[in-house]
Design a protein around this motif. Structure first.
Motif, mmCIF file in Angstrom:
data_model
loop_
_atom_site.group_PDB
_atom_site.id
_atom_site.type_symbol
_atom_site.label_atom_id
_atom_site.label_comp_id
_atom_site.label_asym_id
_atom_site.label_seq_id
_atom_site.Cartn_x
_atom_site.Cartn_y
_atom_site.Cartn_z
ATOM 1 N N SER A 45 -7.908 3.302 -53.175
ATOM 2 C CA SER A 45 -8.272 4.017 -54.405
ATOM 3 C C SER A 45 -7.039 4.284 -55.263
ATOM 4 C CB SER A 45 -8.971 5.339 -54.052
ATOM 5 O OG SER A 45 -10.162 5.117 -53.339
ATOM 6 N N PHE A 46 -5.928 4.683 -54.640
ATOM 7 C CA PHE A 46 -4.684 4.905 -55.387
ATOM 8 C C PHE A 46 -4.211 3.616 -56.062
ATOM 9 C CE2 PHE A 46 -3.323 8.750 -52.632
ATOM 10 C CZ PHE A 46 -4.028 9.602 -53.471
ATOM 11 N N LEU A 47 -4.228 2.525 -55.297
ATOM 12 C CA LEU A 47 -3.752 1.255 -55.831
ATOM 13 C C LEU A 47 -4.632 0.768 -56.979
ATOM 14 C CD1 LEU A 47 -2.764 -0.629 -52.533
ATOM 15 C CD2 LEU A 47 -1.245 0.451 -54.217
ATOM 16 N N ALA A 48 -5.961 0.916 -56.816
ATOM 17 C CA ALA A 48 -6.872 0.473 -57.881
ATOM 18 C C ALA A 48 -6.649 1.292 -59.149
ATOM 19 C CB ALA A 48 -8.316 0.593 -57.407
ATOM 20 N N ALA A 62 -3.859 2.821 -60.017
ATOM 21 C CA ALA A 62 -2.556 2.453 -60.572
ATOM 22 C C ALA A 62 -2.622 1.111 -61.289
ATOM 23 C CB ALA A 62 -1.517 2.401 -59.445
ATOM 24 N N LEU A 63 -3.349 0.161 -60.695
ATOM 25 C CA LEU A 63 -3.477 -1.157 -61.346
ATOM 26 C C LEU A 63 -4.213 -1.052 -62.665
ATOM 27 C CD1 LEU A 63 -3.197 -4.250 -61.271
ATOM 28 C CD2 LEU A 63 -5.341 -4.319 -59.965
ATOM 29 N N ALA A 64 -5.321 -0.305 -62.684
ATOM 30 C CA ALA A 64 -6.086 -0.158 -63.935
ATOM 31 C C ALA A 64 -5.264 0.564 -64.992
ATOM 32 C CB ALA A 64 -7.380 0.599 -63.657
ATOM 33 N N GLY A 65 -4.500 1.591 -64.580
ATOM 34 C CA GLY A 65 -3.686 2.313 -65.546
ATOM 35 C C GLY A 65 -2.551 1.474 -66.105
ATOM 36 N N THR A 66 -2.102 0.485 -65.330
ATOM 37 C CA THR A 66 -0.991 -0.362 -65.785
ATOM 38 C C THR A 66 -1.446 -1.375 -66.828
ATOM 39 O OG1 THR A 66 0.088 -0.105 -63.633
ATOM 40 C CG2 THR A 66 0.823 -1.937 -65.031
ATOM 41 N N VAL A 67 -2.643 -1.949 -66.631
ATOM 42 C CA VAL A 67 -3.087 -3.044 -67.500
ATOM 43 C C VAL A 67 -4.029 -2.590 -68.606
ATOM 44 C CG1 VAL A 67 -2.797 -4.714 -65.639
ATOM 45 C CG2 VAL A 67 -5.022 -3.609 -65.966
ATOM 46 N N THR A 68 -4.427 -1.327 -68.643
ATOM 47 C CA THR A 68 -5.393 -0.874 -69.651
ATOM 48 C C THR A 68 -4.762 -0.880 -71.051
ATOM 49 O OG1 THR A 68 -6.876 0.914 -70.295
ATOM 50 C CG2 THR A 68 -4.772 1.549 -69.316
ATOM 51 N N PRO A 69 -5.528 -1.253 -72.084
ATOM 52 C CA PRO A 69 -4.998 -1.208 -73.454
ATOM 53 C C PRO A 69 -5.072 0.183 -74.072
ATOM 54 C CG PRO A 69 -7.209 -2.133 -73.460
ATOM 55 C CD PRO A 69 -6.855 -1.915 -72.024
ATOM 56 N N ILE A 70 -5.718 1.137 -73.368
ATOM 57 C CA ILE A 70 -5.858 2.481 -73.904
ATOM 58 C C ILE A 70 -4.514 3.197 -73.785
ATOM 59 C CG2 ILE A 70 -7.071 4.686 -73.690
ATOM 60 C CD1 ILE A 70 -9.402 3.173 -72.461
ATOM 61 N N SER A 96 0.090 14.359 -66.899
ATOM 62 C CA SER A 96 -0.785 15.420 -66.374
ATOM 63 C C SER A 96 -2.186 14.881 -66.057
ATOM 64 C CB SER A 96 -0.883 16.574 -67.367
ATOM 65 O OG SER A 96 -1.440 16.128 -68.607
ATOM 66 N N GLU A 97 -2.673 13.956 -66.873
ATOM 67 C CA GLU A 97 -3.981 13.351 -66.605
ATOM 68 C C GLU A 97 -3.959 12.548 -65.306
ATOM 69 O OE1 GLU A 97 -5.422 11.121 -69.872
ATOM 70 O OE2 GLU A 97 -5.030 12.702 -71.339
ATOM 71 N N HIS A 98 -2.866 11.794 -65.115
ATOM 72 C CA HIS A 98 -2.759 11.019 -63.864
ATOM 73 C C HIS A 98 -2.659 11.949 -62.661
ATOM 74 C CE1 HIS A 98 -2.418 7.410 -66.205
ATOM 75 N NE2 HIS A 98 -1.270 7.818 -66.817
ATOM 76 N N LEU A 99 -1.944 13.043 -62.822
ATOM 77 C CA LEU A 99 -1.799 13.981 -61.707
ATOM 78 C C LEU A 99 -3.145 14.605 -61.352
ATOM 79 C CD1 LEU A 99 0.049 15.469 -59.751
ATOM 80 C CD2 LEU A 99 0.437 17.194 -61.535
ATOM 81 N N VAL A 100 -3.939 14.933 -62.376
ATOM 82 C CA VAL A 100 -5.264 15.503 -62.121
ATOM 83 C C VAL A 100 -6.133 14.521 -61.351
ATOM 84 C CG1 VAL A 100 -7.396 16.252 -63.217
ATOM 85 C CG2 VAL A 100 -5.204 17.096 -64.060
ATOM 86 N N VAL A 101 -6.066 13.254 -61.736
ATOM 87 C CA VAL A 101 -6.865 12.225 -61.047
ATOM 88 C C VAL A 101 -6.452 12.115 -59.578
ATOM 89 C CG1 VAL A 101 -7.379 9.766 -60.939
ATOM 90 C CG2 VAL A 101 -7.351 10.940 -63.144
ATOM 91 N N LEU A 102 -5.132 12.104 -59.338
ATOM 92 C CA LEU A 102 -4.647 12.014 -57.958
ATOM 93 C C LEU A 102 -5.081 13.219 -57.136
ATOM 94 C CD1 LEU A 102 -1.027 10.608 -58.514
ATOM 95 C CD2 LEU A 102 -3.104 9.362 -57.882
#
Length: 391
Positions: A119-122, A124-132, A138-144
């Motif tokens: 789940s962490f890797l997925a 991280a991968l989506a956050g790396t390649v997303t155009p958004i 802080s948003e990433h920390l909340v998700v984790l």
């Protein structure tokens, strides 16, 4: 046809979750396209392909209990594509959390840790390649934190479930052990009652047999003596019936047992007198100062003397004499029955209930038993009982 309830419930959950996610996906797209709505940089508008990806991300929830890890991996693929392509995922992310929770709740620690890492890797991968763009740390920390919280809740439920199963298993084992103890106690009680009945019946019937034979021999020549022998037989029979009622009365369920005290060493004079009346010259010798004896040892010693005298009466022969010796020591009770006859075959021959009962009684209280012929002739039965509770 039997329906798997868990599978049915999970399928309903998957359908409801997919419908809500697709609806939210389409609604959120129209909301930020309307005038005054908030547009996010790089966000792609909703279309049928995006709606299909949202539905596919929720579909694996239907198998979350049967194949949770496979369902998680299958659901992360369309969920990652949604983020990578710039779609608004709607509530599809909730499906991923449900699947992660299911792996942590229904599988072992190694598989649960693997699911958390995937789940962490997925993410991280989506956050790396997303155009958004425009997301901060802080948003990433909340998700984790949410991922860890969901995983921890699943593990907590699994541990609680395992604990409850262990409690049920322990209760079942205790119930089986209690049932086994009850059966053992009943068997021991039946054995005890059998020993008591044997001692009572064997002793009194032997005495009555000897007295009846004596009465038959003198019936014609000495009616008064025969009458005395018959009276003794009647008295012995009454005693036997009384003792048998006291022993068997505990087994009656439809009436109250006629309970009475068990015989003990204080009843030895009466026993010796009874044997004299039956024709066995018996003498009682008590050595040392009498002291309180545990009830079990008291009964066992009395029964041993009773059995020894009964066998002397039956097998020692006419004119034989018997001596009962009781020696009180501070730490030991020594009882001995000796006769000068030709040998108690009932004890020295085949081991019947009498010998077995004597050995069981003596062994039960840690005593030492010796049975056998005397060097100068006759027979001897002797037992030494340790008195651990004596001062």
């Amino acid at each position: 046809m039997r329906i798997d309830r868990a599978m049915f419930h999970d399928t309903v959950l998957a359908v409801v979750l997919a419908a809500a996610s697709v609806g939210l996906f389409l609604y959120s797209d129209s909301a930020w396209l309307e005038p005054g709505g908030l547009a996010i940089d790089g966000m792609r508008g909703a279309d049928p392909f995006g709606a299909v990806l949202v539905a596919l991300a929720c579909a694996p929830v239907a198998v979350r209990r049967r194949w949770p890890l496979a369902g998680l991996c299958a659901g992360l693929v369309p969920e990652t594509l949604l983020t990578a392509l710039g779609y608004g995922a709607g509530a599809a992310g909730v499906a991923g959390l449900v699947l992660l929770y299911s792996v942590a709740s229904y599988r072992g620690l190694a598989m649960a840790l693997g699911a958390l890492l995937i789940s962490f890797l997925a993410y991280a991968l989506a956050g790396t390649v997303t155009p958004i763009t425009g997301r901060n740390w802080s948003e990433h920390l909340v998700v984790l934190i949410v991922l860890l919280a969901v995983w921890g809740a699943g593990r907590s439920l699994r541990l609680r479930r395992a604990y409850l199963e262990e409690l049920k298993d322990r209760a079942a084992r205790l119930e089986r052990a209690s049932a086994a103890d009850t059966r053992a106690a009943r068997a021991e009680e039946r054995s005890r009652i059998a020993r008591e009945l044997h001692d009572v019946v064997a002793h009194h019937v032997s005495v009555m047999t000897v007295q009846a034979a004596a009465a038959r021999r003198v019936l014609a020549s000495d009616p008064d003596l025969a009458r005395e022998a018959l009276s003794a037989i009647e008295h012995t029979g009454r005693m036997a019936m009384t003792e048998m009622r006291n022993i068997v009365g505990v087994l009656r369920t439809d009436a109250r047992a006629e309970l009475g005290p068990q015989p003990g060493m204080q009843d030895l004079p009466a026993l010796v007198e009874q044997m004299r009346e039956a024709g066995l010259a018996t003498r009682l010798s008590v050595e040392g100062d009498a002291r309180p004896i545990p009830a079990g040892v008291d009964l066992a010693a009395y029964r041993l003397i009773q059995e020894g005298l009964t066998n002397s009466l039956r097998h020692a022969g006419p004119g034989a004499k018997a001596v009962v010796t009781v020696r009180h020591d501070p730490r030991e009770l020594d009882v001995r029955v000796e006769d000068d006859g030709r040998g108690a075959a009932g004890l020295s021959g085949q081991p019947g209930h009498g010998l077995v009962g004597i050995r069981e009684r003596v062994a039960l209280y840690g005593g030492i038993l010796s049975i056998g012929p005397r060097p100068g002739g006759g027979f001897e039965v002797r037992a030494r009982f340790p008195l651990k509770d004596s001062p």
